[in-house]
Structure formats: C-alpha cells, structure tokens
Scaffold this active site. Structure first.
Site: not given
Ligand code: ATR
Length: 278
Positions: A69, A106
């Site tokens: 990420k 997220d």
C-alpha cells in the site's frame, strides 16, 4: 464501461484474497462481465508489475493489499486527500489522461461498516486506536471526521503515534499515550486494532481494563489474523467484537463505484462470505 476492461488486485501473498470474488459478485448485480485477476508481486517487482498491468490499454484500475500500500501511493502520479493523509493507497485508477491516481478507501469503509452494518453511532465514543502505521493512519482520520468524542492513539513506537496525532492537529480530541501505560489509561467505548501483529502471527498483550462496559472492539483484519484480538475482547467483556470482513467488502464497493459508476449492494456479498466461513 465496456466489458473488456481489466482490473486486478496486487498483493504478496495474494492466493487467498477475497477481492476477485467480491468484485465478481458486485459485477453480477449489474450484469457486468468482469476481467478481474489476482496478481502476486514480490515487493521488488511491484512497481514493474503495476506498470506492466497498466501498459495494457484495457487496464483501468487495481486494488492493492499487503504489503504494497505504501509503494502504491509512492508510484502514483496523483493522490486523493484520503490517500495523502494515510500515505498509502489501496486503489489505483488510470485517469483519462493516462496518469495514475492513488486513493485510500479503508477509513471510509471502516466507518460505514461500523455505522451502517453494526448500527454504531460513533459520535460520543471514547476511542482507542492501537497502531500508527498505514492502516491506522487511514482509519484515524475517518474516525475523527465521523465525530468520535476522543481518539487516543497508542503505538509500540510512540513517535509514529505522536506524528499521527500532530497531523490531525486537534489536541483536545486526539492525543497519544504510551503502550507501556495501557493498564493505567482507563477504559474505552470503541477499541480498534490497526496493528499488523495478527497478520504477522504475533499476539498483543493488552489489559482487560481497556474495555468499557458497552465497548465495541474491532480488528481491521479478518480470519485468522483477527482471532487473537477478538478472543481478548470477548474475554474482557466487550459488548461487541467484530473483524474487518465488512470493512473489506465496503472498501471494495468504493473501488467498484469509482471504476464502474455504480454502487453495489454490499450486504448479500458480506453475508455470503460470512456463510462460507471467511
Ligand atoms: P499496516 O499497513 O498494516 O498498517 P505498517 O504500516 O507496517 O502496516 O504498520 C504496522 C503497525 O502495527 C505499526 O503501528 C506497528 O507498530 P510499530 O510502529 O511500533 O512498528 C504495529 N505492530 C506490528 N506488530 C506489533 C506488535 N507485535 N505489537 C504492537 N504493535 C505492532
């Protein structure tokens, strides 16, 4: 979008990723035939693998999972505010001008899972966030903006927790404590485990005193990686203990909407995954 467009999820390992199944289930809701593959790329190969994928003119978007990420954020040309705040990206999208945009869904996904699936009104919650890495940074902002009363950030390395609290810059509501002091900082209404300890097969040693009488405990992970924290939460008397499966489905829905312009119904997909034992 046309039926020949290509999507993928990058990770390492990736074999057990639920993302292909989730995106295919969303696509079926709209009669879209989806080309969505799982691509295993070791860290050293990640940038080349992403570039290779997007060099195909039909490739439109990719999800990114552990451990890539941060690298996904670094290689993008443009960054949304959510990605910049987290310093990580779980969604890469090729824009019409060919540039690669990094986004992080997220934090919003956690808040939606808590708020809509688990009926939690976050306002007024004294919240403890364990961890200050990429995942924690993504959810800290979202919890703050969702209106939690206080956000106490505790990280094994205190510098990262301080940096995150400083970035949010609301000392009246967001502050840090030392990991060593967890036994003496009172109890919380919401405890979010954003450490990677479970993923790494490590256990956290946490005092039961953290868990307030109406507390909700939430692990951003799901499956085996969440077992230890959720077992601790139940043993400590938490009212609710949830894993991050709902968050996973919600973050996928955000990416799907970004790419296809349609909002999928997440509940049947979530229920199907629960039933199959994820
Ligand atoms: P992620 O993308 O999953 O957030 P990360 O950015 O590497 O991964 O962050 C991992 C987080 O888990 C960090 O907050 C890390 O604490 P440190 O900053 O002190 O390293 C935390 N973490 C990992 N293993 C841990 C453990 N065994 N106990 C406590 N915290 C742990």
């Amino acid at each position: 979008m046309s039926q020949s467009l290509h999507f993928a999820v990058f990770g390492h390992p990736i074999a057990h990723s639920l993302s292909p199944q989730i995106h295919q289930a969303f696509a079926r809701q709209f009669g879209i035939a989806l080309d969505y593959r799982a691509i295993d790329a070791a860290p050293d190969d990640f940038a080349d693998a992403v570039k290779g994928f997007f060099s195909d003119g039909d490739s439109c978007g990719a999800n990114v999972t552990l451990p890539h990420k941060s690298a996904a954020f670094a290689l993008a040309d443009e960054h949304t505010q959510a990605a910049t705040r987290a310093g990580t990206a779980n969604v890469l999208t090729r824009l019409a001008n060919g540039r690669l945009s990094a986004h992080n869904t997220d934090g919003g996904a956690l808040v939606r899972d808590l708020t809509y699936r688990h009926d939690l009104d976050l306002r007024g919650h004294d919240t403890l966030l364990l961890g200050a890495g990429g995942a924690a940074r993504a959810v800290a902002w979202a919890l703050f903006e969702a209106g939690v009363q206080t956000l106490t950030i505790v990280n094994r390395s205190p510098e990262a927790a301080d940096a995150l609290a400083d970035m949010i810059g609301e000392p009246a509501r967001v502050h840090t404590r030392y990991w060593e002091d967890l036994a003496g900082i009172g109890s919380f209404d919401l405890i979010v485990n954003a450490t990677s300890a479970g993923t790494l097969g490590q256990s956290l040693s946490l005092p039961f005193s953290l868990v307030g009488s109406r507390a909700t405990c939430y692990d951003l992970g799901y499956g085996k990686s969440a077992f230890g924290f959720l077992a601790w939460a139940r043993a400590a008397g938490a009212r609710y203990a949830y894993d991050g499966l709902g968050m996973l489905v919600e973050q996928a829905a955000d990416a799907f909407e970004l790419w296809h312009g349609k909002r999928p119904d997440t509940e049947p997909v979530y229920q199907a995954l629960r039933t199959q034992g994820s």
